[in-house]
Design a protein around this motif. Sequence first.
Motif, PDB file in Angstrom:
ATOM      1  N   PRO A  71     -32.372  22.386 -11.858  1.00 52.29           N
ATOM      2  CA  PRO A  71     -31.561  21.901 -10.743  1.00 52.29           C
ATOM      3  C   PRO A  71     -32.183  22.287  -9.400  1.00 52.29           C
ATOM      4  O   PRO A  71     -32.688  23.402  -9.231  1.00 52.29           O
ATOM      5  CB  PRO A  71     -30.214  22.587 -10.950  1.00 52.29           C
ATOM      6  N   SER A  72     -32.134  21.372  -8.456  1.00 49.83           N
ATOM      7  CA  SER A  72     -32.728  21.622  -7.141  1.00 49.83           C
ATOM      8  C   SER A  72     -31.788  22.382  -6.218  1.00 49.83           C
ATOM      9  O   SER A  72     -32.227  22.959  -5.214  1.00 49.83           O
ATOM     10  CB  SER A  72     -33.117  20.292  -6.486  1.00 49.83           C
ATOM     11  N   SER A  73     -30.495  22.374  -6.541  1.00 54.81           N
ATOM     12  CA  SER A  73     -29.495  23.044  -5.707  1.00 54.81           C
ATOM     13  C   SER A  73     -28.212  23.194  -6.510  1.00 54.81           C
ATOM     14  O   SER A  73     -28.077  22.648  -7.614  1.00 54.81           O
ATOM     15  CB  SER A  73     -29.218  22.227  -4.446  1.00 54.81           C
ATOM     16  N   MET A  74     -27.248  23.902  -5.934  1.00 58.60           N
ATOM     17  CA  MET A  74     -25.946  24.026  -6.602  1.00 58.60           C
ATOM     18  C   MET A  74     -25.224  22.683  -6.656  1.00 58.60           C
ATOM     19  O   MET A  74     -24.511  22.399  -7.619  1.00 58.60           O
ATOM     20  CB  MET A  74     -25.084  25.058  -5.866  1.00 58.60           C
ATOM     21  N   ILE A  75     -25.424  21.868  -5.636  1.00 66.86           N
ATOM     22  CA  ILE A  75     -24.804  20.540  -5.636  1.00 66.86           C
ATOM     23  C   ILE A  75     -25.386  19.692  -6.758  1.00 66.86           C
ATOM     24  O   ILE A  75     -24.658  19.013  -7.502  1.00 66.86           O
ATOM     25  CB  ILE A  75     -25.009  19.859  -4.266  1.00 66.86           C
ATOM     26  N   ASP A  76     -26.713  19.738  -6.902  1.00 66.36           N
ATOM     27  CA  ASP A  76     -27.383  19.000  -7.974  1.00 66.36           C
ATOM     28  C   ASP A  76     -26.877  19.480  -9.337  1.00 66.36           C
ATOM     29  O   ASP A  76     -26.579  18.665 -10.234  1.00 66.36           O
ATOM     30  CB  ASP A  76     -28.900  19.203  -7.840  1.00 66.36           C
ATOM     31  N   ALA A  77     -26.771  20.808  -9.504  1.00 64.73           N
ATOM     32  CA  ALA A  77     -26.310  21.363 -10.774  1.00 64.73           C
ATOM     33  C   ALA A  77     -24.874  20.938 -11.072  1.00 64.73           C
ATOM     34  O   ALA A  77     -24.554  20.541 -12.195  1.00 64.73           O
ATOM     35  CB  ALA A  77     -26.415  22.889 -10.748  1.00 64.73           C
ATOM     36  N   LEU A  78     -24.008  20.997 -10.058  1.00 63.28           N
ATOM     37  CA  LEU A  78     -22.609  20.635 -10.257  1.00 63.28           C
ATOM     38  C   LEU A  78     -22.458  19.161 -10.622  1.00 63.28           C
ATOM     39  O   LEU A  78     -21.688  18.800 -11.512  1.00 63.28           O
ATOM     40  CB  LEU A  78     -21.808  20.947  -8.991  1.00 63.28           C
ATOM     41  N   GLN A  79     -23.223  18.316  -9.970  1.00 69.90           N
ATOM     42  CA  GLN A  79     -23.145  16.880 -10.255  1.00 69.90           C
ATOM     43  C   GLN A  79     -23.668  16.532 -11.641  1.00 69.90           C
ATOM     44  O   GLN A  79     -23.306  15.500 -12.210  1.00 69.90           O
ATOM     45  CB  GLN A  79     -23.928  16.103  -9.193  1.00 69.90           C
ATOM     46  N   ASN A  80     -24.472  17.434 -12.200  1.00 71.01           N
ATOM     47  CA  ASN A  80     -25.067  17.161 -13.507  1.00 71.01           C
ATOM     48  C   ASN A  80     -24.559  18.060 -14.627  1.00 71.01           C
ATOM     49  O   ASN A  80     -25.125  18.041 -15.719  1.00 71.01           O
ATOM     50  CB  ASN A  80     -26.595  17.255 -13.397  1.00 71.01           C
ATOM     51  N   GLY A  81     -23.508  18.855 -14.349  1.00 74.51           N
ATOM     52  CA  GLY A  81     -22.867  19.519 -15.478  1.00 74.51           C
ATOM     53  C   GLY A  81     -22.675  21.018 -15.447  1.00 74.51           C
ATOM     54  O   GLY A  81     -22.018  21.565 -16.337  1.00 74.51           O
ATOM     55  N   ILE A  82     -23.209  21.751 -14.446  1.00 75.64           N
ATOM     56  CA  ILE A  82     -22.986  23.198 -14.369  1.00 75.64           C
ATOM     57  C   ILE A  82     -22.446  23.539 -12.988  1.00 75.64           C
ATOM     58  O   ILE A  82     -23.107  23.311 -11.971  1.00 75.64           O
ATOM     59  CB  ILE A  82     -24.266  24.011 -14.650  1.00 75.64           C
ATOM     60  N   GLY A  83     -21.223  24.076 -12.953  1.00 76.35           N
ATOM     61  CA  GLY A  83     -20.592  24.450 -11.685  1.00 76.35           C
ATOM     62  C   GLY A  83     -20.301  25.927 -11.631  1.00 76.35           C
ATOM     63  O   GLY A  83     -19.908  26.528 -12.626  1.00 76.35           O
ATOM     64  N   MET A  84     -20.484  26.514 -10.451  1.00 81.12           N
ATOM     65  CA  MET A  84     -20.321  27.960 -10.303  1.00 81.12           C
ATOM     66  C   MET A  84     -19.371  28.297  -9.163  1.00 81.12           C
ATOM     67  O   MET A  84     -19.462  27.746  -8.070  1.00 81.12           O
ATOM     68  CB  MET A  84     -21.689  28.613 -10.039  1.00 81.12           C
ATOM     69  N   VAL A  85     -18.448  29.223  -9.432  1.00 81.93           N
ATOM     70  CA  VAL A  85     -17.597  29.807  -8.399  1.00 81.93           C
ATOM     71  C   VAL A  85     -18.204  31.165  -8.069  1.00 81.93           C
ATOM     72  O   VAL A  85     -18.235  32.056  -8.914  1.00 81.93           O
ATOM     73  CB  VAL A  85     -16.151  29.965  -8.873  1.00 81.93           C
ATOM     74  N   VAL A  86     -18.706  31.320  -6.846  1.00 81.30           N
ATOM     75  CA  VAL A  86     -19.485  32.511  -6.493  1.00 81.30           C
ATOM     76  C   VAL A  86     -18.587  33.708  -6.235  1.00 81.30           C
ATOM     77  O   VAL A  86     -17.380  33.579  -6.002  1.00 81.30           O
ATOM     78  CB  VAL A  86     -20.374  32.243  -5.259  1.00 81.30           C
ATOM     79  N   GLN A  87     -19.191  34.892  -6.251  1.00 83.79           N
ATOM     80  CA  GLN A  87     -18.445  36.131  -6.096  1.00 83.79           C
ATOM     81  C   GLN A  87     -17.858  36.259  -4.696  1.00 83.79           C
ATOM     82  O   GLN A  87     -16.692  36.574  -4.526  1.00 83.79           O
ATOM     83  CB  GLN A  87     -19.354  37.333  -6.384  1.00 83.79           C
ATOM     84  N   GLU A  88     -18.668  36.026  -3.685  1.00 87.79           N
ATOM     85  CA  GLU A  88     -18.208  36.172  -2.320  1.00 87.79           C
ATOM     86  C   GLU A  88     -17.692  34.840  -1.795  1.00 87.79           C
ATOM     87  O   GLU A  88     -17.579  33.872  -2.532  1.00 87.79           O
ATOM     88  CB  GLU A  88     -19.351  36.725  -1.443  1.00 87.79           C
ATOM     89  N   SER A  89     -17.403  34.787  -0.511  1.00 86.70           N
ATOM     90  CA  SER A  89     -16.796  33.594   0.075  1.00 86.70           C
ATOM     91  C   SER A  89     -17.726  32.388  -0.034  1.00 86.70           C
ATOM     92  O   SER A  89     -18.882  32.442   0.360  1.00 86.70           O
ATOM     93  CB  SER A  89     -16.459  33.850   1.547  1.00 86.70           C
TER      94      SER A  89
END
Length: 500
Positions: A71-89
Amino acid sequence: MNEPILEMKNISKNFGSVIALKNVNLEVYPGEIRGLIGENGSGKSTISSIAAGMQKASAGEMMFKGKKWEPSSMIDALQNGIGMVVQESGTIAGVTVAENMFLAELVQFKNKFGLISKNKMNQKATEAMKAIGVSNVTGDMNMMTLDFQTRKLVEIAKVIMKNPEILVIDETSTALSQDGREIMYKLIRKFRDNGKAVIFISHDLEEIMEVCDTLTVLRDGTLIRTFQKEEFDADKIRTSMIGRELQGDYYRSDFTPSSQTETALTANNLKYREELKSVDLVLKKGEIVGVGGLSSCGMHALGKALFGGLELEEGEVKTADGCSITNPHIAVNHKIGYVSKDRDTESLCLSASIRDNIAIGGMEKYAVNNFLILNKKESEYVQKQIKDLAIKCSDAEQLTSQLSGGNKQKVVFGKWIGCGSEILILDCPTRGVDIGVKQAMYQLMVKLKEEGKAILLISEELPELIGMSDRIVIMKDGCITGEFMRSETLTDADVISCMI
């Protein structure tokens, strides 16, 4: 569950000379809640953030659903199947809930004139919040009006809305009170039951043993062991995490309430919006006062008010010498330190070095007339805090943003302890830190108490409140509803009865 949905092979990650991961192999299966646990700096967040496109590995490769995963970015990853809720804000202040959710994809709300339809965007964001079980947040609300927990729930809704195949939850439960945690637990169990996978990162051993199906332990960037559900054993997991048995007390071993009579800080008739309603509180020297409650009970607002961080509608906060605390500048000058729950935004400058973050609180210790900085004395001042608090870093010039959650928190403690604070307001001070660092912080609190410091401990963890406090104050709907003295027989049920 024969074939993994995610394979991470020989993943390594370096930050300069610091090795964060060393040849880690990890497989995650559909229909599984995989726990990741380990001390701060063990590599939990790093390995998951690589999978979620936040950063690149220094070496190794990944496979997702049988195909190479880069994945090139978190947006790319989320659009293709892996989403992350980060620890900080992970939200942007000053804009709406809807704008946070759809920041990178506003084009879908353009009308035929090329203008953004805010009504449609707000409606979709409101529906996304309702879908996770939050009905009191709408898309048109400004993020600045929401508390820390609600902002975190917005982040969760943003990821859930994309229906990823793998949901990564990084230390999110520490930002939530019990009702918020129940929302999150329901969501991740639904993911598992629908054949999806969850990677769940937490320092709360009891929580992770309850929630997860399998548990992987990392230590110093290396995968130590994976436990199956039937193998879960608290002592074995702790030993795997830290590589040794914990020495000394965890919580306090005494059950005698403080007998100190000298007042350090007094709050009279504090009123602030719906968060504080005629709150009175006395904090004494050599005393740890715990403050607890459910979300929106007012405890976090109380901490800010005592530090002069809120413009009160009525009431007053006074020190023992009669000074009125009306802003943080006056509070600091009267030896009051404040550790915020939202440390990355309110307690640290992440783009500055460890040196700058620690040194800013104690100029009187190393500067002439708070003007001429003596570099040698400043270095000695900072190095003492790094050594005393065992801050894991390459050197004092390392950026604070590069530290793990626990080491960031140690920097915050160093800022206030180094300058000799006599009163410490600690809002969820062990949020996002591992069991070893927690023990060190608890032992530090006891030491400060014995030195006569006054400590206000605001916490969403009942064992922490009961284990550390001389006196526990419970809040509900902006009011104090109960008070408990330290006792060997005090239980969670006793305290919860005043919360609900």
